[in-house]
Design an enzyme around this catalytic site. Sequence first.
Site, PDB file in Angstrom:
ATOM      1  N   TRP A 101     -27.339   0.573   9.466  1.00 19.03           N
ATOM      2  CA  TRP A 101     -26.284   0.591   8.458  1.00 19.03           C
ATOM      3  C   TRP A 101     -26.270   1.913   7.709  1.00 19.03           C
ATOM      4  CZ3 TRP A 101     -22.814  -2.523   9.786  1.00 19.03           C
ATOM      5  CH2 TRP A 101     -23.117  -3.797  10.268  1.00 19.03           C
ATOM      6  N   ASP A 171     -26.446   0.786  -0.856  1.00 22.03           N
ATOM      7  CA  ASP A 171     -25.915  -0.395  -0.175  1.00 22.03           C
ATOM      8  C   ASP A 171     -26.967  -1.493  -0.331  1.00 22.03           C
ATOM      9  OD1 ASP A 171     -25.205  -2.379   1.616  1.00 22.03           O
ATOM     10  OD2 ASP A 171     -24.984  -1.043   3.352  1.00 22.03           O
ATOM     11  N   LYS A 195     -24.022 -11.846   2.919  1.00 21.45           N
ATOM     12  CA  LYS A 195     -25.448 -12.001   3.200  1.00 21.45           C
ATOM     13  C   LYS A 195     -26.097 -12.927   2.158  1.00 21.45           C
ATOM     14  CE  LYS A 195     -24.536  -9.072   6.333  1.00 21.45           C
ATOM     15  NZ  LYS A 195     -24.786  -7.658   6.477  1.00 21.45           N
TER      16      LYS A 195
HETATM   17  C1  LIG Z   1     -23.970  -6.568   7.061  1.00 20.56           C
HETATM   18  C2  LIG Z   1     -24.215  -5.229   6.460  1.00 20.56           C
HETATM   19  C3  LIG Z   1     -23.208  -4.245   6.436  1.00 20.56           C
HETATM   20  C4  LIG Z   1     -21.846  -4.446   7.059  1.00 20.56           C
HETATM   21  O1  LIG Z   1     -21.118  -5.356   6.361  1.00 20.56           O
HETATM   22  P1  LIG Z   1     -19.586  -5.654   6.735  1.00 20.56           P
HETATM   23  O2  LIG Z   1     -19.153  -6.484   5.581  1.00 20.56           O
HETATM   24  O3  LIG Z   1     -19.589  -6.380   8.042  1.00 20.56           O
HETATM   25  O4  LIG Z   1     -18.883  -4.364   6.808  1.00 20.56           O
HETATM   26  C5  LIG Z   1     -23.499  -3.048   5.819  1.00 20.56           C
HETATM   27  N1  LIG Z   1     -24.691  -2.825   5.259  1.00 20.56           N
HETATM   28  C6  LIG Z   1     -25.682  -3.741   5.277  1.00 20.56           C
HETATM   29  C7  LIG Z   1     -26.990  -3.422   4.641  1.00 20.56           C
HETATM   30  C8  LIG Z   1     -25.469  -4.965   5.882  1.00 20.56           C
HETATM   31  O5  LIG Z   1     -26.461  -5.864   5.912  1.00 20.56           O
END
Ligand SMILES: *Cc1c(COP(=O)(O)O)cnc(C)c1O
Length: 360
Positions: A101, A171, A195
């Site tokens: 990511w 993030d 998540k």
């Molecule tokens: C799942 C995830 C993403 C991507 O998320 P989307 O909503 O599918 O774009 C980005 N960063 C992390 C750390 C993730 O776990």
Amino acid sequence: MSRVYNFSAGPAVLPEEVLKEAADEMLDYKGSGMSVMEMSHRSKVYDTIIKEAEADLRELMHIPDNYKVLFLQGGASQQFAMIPMNLMKNRKAAYIVTGQWAKKAYQEAKLYGEAVEVASSADQTFSYIPDCSDLPIPEDADYVYICENNTIYGTKFKSLPNTKGHTLVADVSSCFLSEPVDVTKYGVIYGGVQKNIGPAGVVIVIIREDLITEDTLPGTPTMLKYKIHADADSLYNTPPAYGIYICGKVFKWIKKMGGLSAMKEHNEKKAKILYDFLDESRLFKGTVRKEDRSLMNVPFVTGSDELDAKFVKEAKEAGFENLKGHRSVGGMRASIYNAMPIEGVEKLVAFMREFEKNNG
Ligand SMILES: *Cc1c(COP(=O)(O)O)cnc(C)c1O
């Protein structure tokens, strides 16, 4: 009705209480005679929903007044572009690459300016967090970017990098609201909610006000300007209204459970059960350097692809879903987010013990 133990990395398990409440309110939300899905985002009823969600999140995270909370769309991945478009005034930023990511964010940023990889753990399949105490961060970098919890590889920053005075952007998709956080250490905290908080389709961005300016990169679409959404209190256009409503319920659930310190305690307890077992097991092994282990995502392997596949299959039959590791790394991964009950982890470990006995 029977519910499984869902170890999915995302979309992931939500508190049963929240789902039941939403079911109860499906046809008639608090006497409005309609579902939240059917109501105008400009209505008084909905205004209360989104305002309360924001207030509860602010309370949970102790978000200072000089930070805006934005409920946006496009998932976490949309932010990979939105961040450089809005923050790259000098067209330069430092990226710490600790997994897929972070790498995707880094690659996206290159479309807009000079993204500098100042540290990486790619040399050991992202199984650790690099030392970030003295990184070669360019003086004129607009920000330093991290993915705080690496969902796929199961690592977590236990301390934040030394940004040398630069704005930190994080993030936190897979560790959102899993433990207390000092918001003042960040310029931007953001995460997709699927998540640990709610249904996919909502991304929450917590951003310091001075970073919200008209001065975005040329060609930045209106929908991708933080200022547009901040000025309209996340109601510039129709927001992901139903998703925000569920997030609001999860915030209330976390408050009821005792807030973020209680979440941390609960999460540490759960993770310890699994990690302690992995450390003593003759068959299963954790793949992450101990001091960098995530409380949320726990990858492990047997060392044999065949046994891994057998385990995933038999676990599924026993009611433990989504234990297969990410397609890029294989093995297994148990995601044990806030809403995973402790019994889920205890039963999984009991199942693993049994599997070990039969296959050791
Ligand atoms: C799942 C995830 C993403 C991507 O998320 P989307 O909503 O599918 O774009 C980005 N960063 C992390 C750390 C993730 O776990």
